[in-house]
Design an enzyme around this catalytic site. Structure first.
Site, PDB file in Angstrom:
ATOM      1  N   TRP A 184       0.726  -1.252   0.006  1.00 59.17           N
ATOM      2  CA  TRP A 184      -0.024   0.156  -0.001  1.00 59.17           C
ATOM      3  C   TRP A 184       0.915   1.275  -0.036  1.00 59.17           C
ATOM      4  O   TRP A 184       0.648   2.153  -0.621  1.00 59.17           O
ATOM      5  CB  TRP A 184      -0.960  -0.180   1.343  1.00 59.17           C
ATOM      6  CG  TRP A 184      -2.082   0.806   1.180  1.00 59.17           C
ATOM      7  CD1 TRP A 184      -2.279   2.075   1.097  1.00 59.17           C
ATOM      8  CD2 TRP A 184      -3.366   0.454   1.627  1.00 59.17           C
ATOM      9  NE1 TRP A 184      -3.473   2.631   1.268  1.00 59.17           N
ATOM     10  CE2 TRP A 184      -4.199   1.827   1.699  1.00 59.17           C
ATOM     11  CE3 TRP A 184      -3.874  -0.681   1.950  1.00 59.17           C
ATOM     12  CZ2 TRP A 184      -5.741   1.488   2.019  1.00 59.17           C
ATOM     13  CZ3 TRP A 184      -5.328  -0.712   2.620  1.00 59.17           C
ATOM     14  CH2 TRP A 184      -6.040   0.469   2.340  1.00 59.17           C
ATOM     15  N   ASP A 194      -6.199  12.514  -1.743  1.00 57.96           N
ATOM     16  CA  ASP A 194      -7.357  13.342  -2.249  1.00 57.96           C
ATOM     17  C   ASP A 194      -8.001  12.478  -3.401  1.00 57.96           C
ATOM     18  O   ASP A 194      -7.232  11.333  -3.753  1.00 57.96           O
ATOM     19  CB  ASP A 194      -6.743  14.483  -3.089  1.00 57.96           C
ATOM     20  CG  ASP A 194      -5.537  14.119  -4.127  1.00 57.96           C
ATOM     21  OD1 ASP A 194      -6.104  13.233  -5.175  1.00 57.96           O
ATOM     22  OD2 ASP A 194      -4.722  14.544  -4.052  1.00 57.96           O
ATOM     23  N   ARG A 210      -5.581  -1.340  -7.415  1.00 57.76           N
ATOM     24  CA  ARG A 210      -5.660  -2.366  -6.463  1.00 57.76           C
ATOM     25  C   ARG A 210      -7.170  -2.979  -6.174  1.00 57.76           C
ATOM     26  O   ARG A 210      -7.073  -4.118  -5.387  1.00 57.76           O
ATOM     27  CB  ARG A 210      -5.407  -1.692  -4.909  1.00 57.76           C
ATOM     28  CG  ARG A 210      -3.905  -1.117  -5.157  1.00 57.76           C
ATOM     29  CD  ARG A 210      -2.709  -2.254  -5.141  1.00 57.76           C
ATOM     30  NE  ARG A 210      -1.631  -1.677  -4.860  1.00 57.76           N
ATOM     31  CZ  ARG A 210      -0.408  -2.197  -5.024  1.00 57.76           C
ATOM     32  NH1 ARG A 210      -0.506  -3.686  -5.380  1.00 57.76           N
ATOM     33  NH2 ARG A 210       0.910  -1.456  -4.939  1.00 57.76           N
TER      34      ARG A 210
END
Length: 301
Positions: free
Chosen positions: A110, A212, A223
Site C-alpha cells: 500500500w 485526495d 488495487r
C-alpha cells in the site's frame, strides 16, 4: 474484527453527536463516517473525515461561487468530460481520511502509493496486539506458472492444513518471543523498538491514510483490479463501495473511463481498423509483441 469496548464507545459517541456545518456534505459519506467496516480476519476500514462532494469537483472546474451546481445532468456531464479527458485537478479538491487496520505485508504494498499522507501506529511507543492474518483456505494457492507475481491452483487437503498450521505456529512463536524480550520480570527487558524486529509480516498494524480523490481513484484502479493481490484488493473493493456513496457521479465516470475501459496502443488501434476493414491480422503482421497480442485477443477476440 473485534473492537474493544472503549473503541466502540468512542465510535458510538462520535455518531451520536452530529454538528451543524456550512461545509459541503455528502449524505452517502455521512452514513460511513466513523463506522468500522471489517476486512479480512482482523482488519478494518473506517472514514474518519472527508472534504467535498460531486458538486465540489464542478465548483473547482468552473471556479464558481456557492455549490457550483448548474443541474445534476450538467454536473454529471462535466464530471464525465473531466474524467474522459484526464483533467485531474478538480478531483484533487475532494479529500478523505481513512483509518485502516491491515497486515504489515499489505501495508508495504500500500505504501508504494506515495501520493497520500500517512501516520502509522508506532511499535516504538506501543506494544502490538497478538493479531495475525491467516488466509482462508480458498486463498491458499500455489505459485502461478504464468505469472511470477500471482497465484495458481488452490492448495487442498493435507497440504493446505500443513501451511495454515505453519503460519499459525510461526506467528504465535514469534509473538511469544516478542513478549519474552519485552518482559521486565526478572530482567531489564529489550526496548520496544528492537523487540519489534522479530515480528512476522502478517501481524496487524494500523494507520491514518489521507488522500485526495484523484489519487484515491488511481489507487483503486490498480488495487481493485482482478490482477491485484487478493488481500489488498479486499480493502480496495470496500473502499470502492465507500467512494461510490461519497461521490457517485465521479465514481461512475471513473468506472466507465478507467476501471472498465479498454486501452489501445497505436499498433492495437491500427490492427483493429484493419480487422474491421476485413483484413486477416496475425501477431506477426500486427506490429505487437506476443504478450500485447494475447491481451488484444482477450478483449477483441
Amino acid at each position: 474484527m473485534p473492537l474493544t469496548a472503549e473503541q466502540q464507545a468512542e465510535i458510538d459517541q462520535q455518531r451520536a453527536t452530529p454538528r451543524q456545518t456550512l461545509r459541503a456534505v455528502s449524505e452517502g459519506m455521512e452514513a460511513h463516517l466513523y463506522v468500522p467496516h471489517p476486512v479480512l480476519d482482523h482488519g478494518l476500514v473506517r472514514v474518519v473525515d472527508y472534504m467535498g462532494d460531486d458538486a465540489a469537483i464542478c465548483q473547482a472546474a468552473r471556479v464558481s461561487y456557492g455549490t457550483g451546481t448548474k443541474s445534476v445532468q450538467n454536473d454529471e456531464g462535466l464530471i464525465r468530460y473531466l474524467m474522459r479527458h484526464w483533467h485531474s485537478t478538480p478531483f484533487e479538491m475532494c479529500e478523505v481520511k481513512f483509518h485502516v487496520k491491515l497486515p504489515v505485508f499489505v501495508a508495504r504494498q500500500w505504501i508504494r502509493h506515495r501520493t497520500a499522507n500517512v501516520n502509522e501506529y508506532s511499535a516504538r511507543y506501543s506494544i502490538l496486539d497478538r493479531e495475525f492474518y491467516l488466509p482462508a483456505p480458498d486463498q491458499l494457492a500455489a505459485q502461478s506458472a504464468q505469472n511470477n507475481q500471482g497465484r495458481g491452483e488452490v492448495l487442498a487437503g493435507d497440504e493446505a492444513q500443513r501451511v495454515l498450521d505453519l503460519l499459525r505456529e510461526d506467528a504465535m512463536r514469534s509473538y511469544d518471543h516478542y513478549e519474552a524480550m519485552l518482559s521486565q520480570d526478572g530482567q531489564q527487558g529489550l526496548a520496544r523498538e528492537l523487540a519489534r524486529m522479530n515480528l512476522p509480516a502478517n501481524i496487524y498494524t494500523q494507520w491514518y491514510w489521507k488522500v485526495d480523490l484523484h489519487n484515491l481513484l488511481h489507487f483503486l484502479r490498480l488495487r481493485a483490479d482482478a490482477h491485484a493481490q487478493y488481500e489488498i484488493r479486499a480493502y480496495a473493493d470496500l473502499m470502492c463501495d465507500i467512494t461510490r456513496d461519497w461521490v457517485p457521479a465521479a465514481f461512475n465516470a471513473f468506472r466507465d473511463y478507467r476501471m472498465d475501459a479498454v486501452s489501445l496502443s497505436a499498433q492495437g488501434a491500427a490492427a483493429l481498423k484493419r480487422r474491421l476493414a476485413g483484413e486477416a491480422i496475425t501477431q506477426e503482421t500486427s506490429g505487437m509483441g506476443a504478450r500485447e497480442w494475447r491481451e488484444f485477443q482477450a478483449v477483441w477476440g
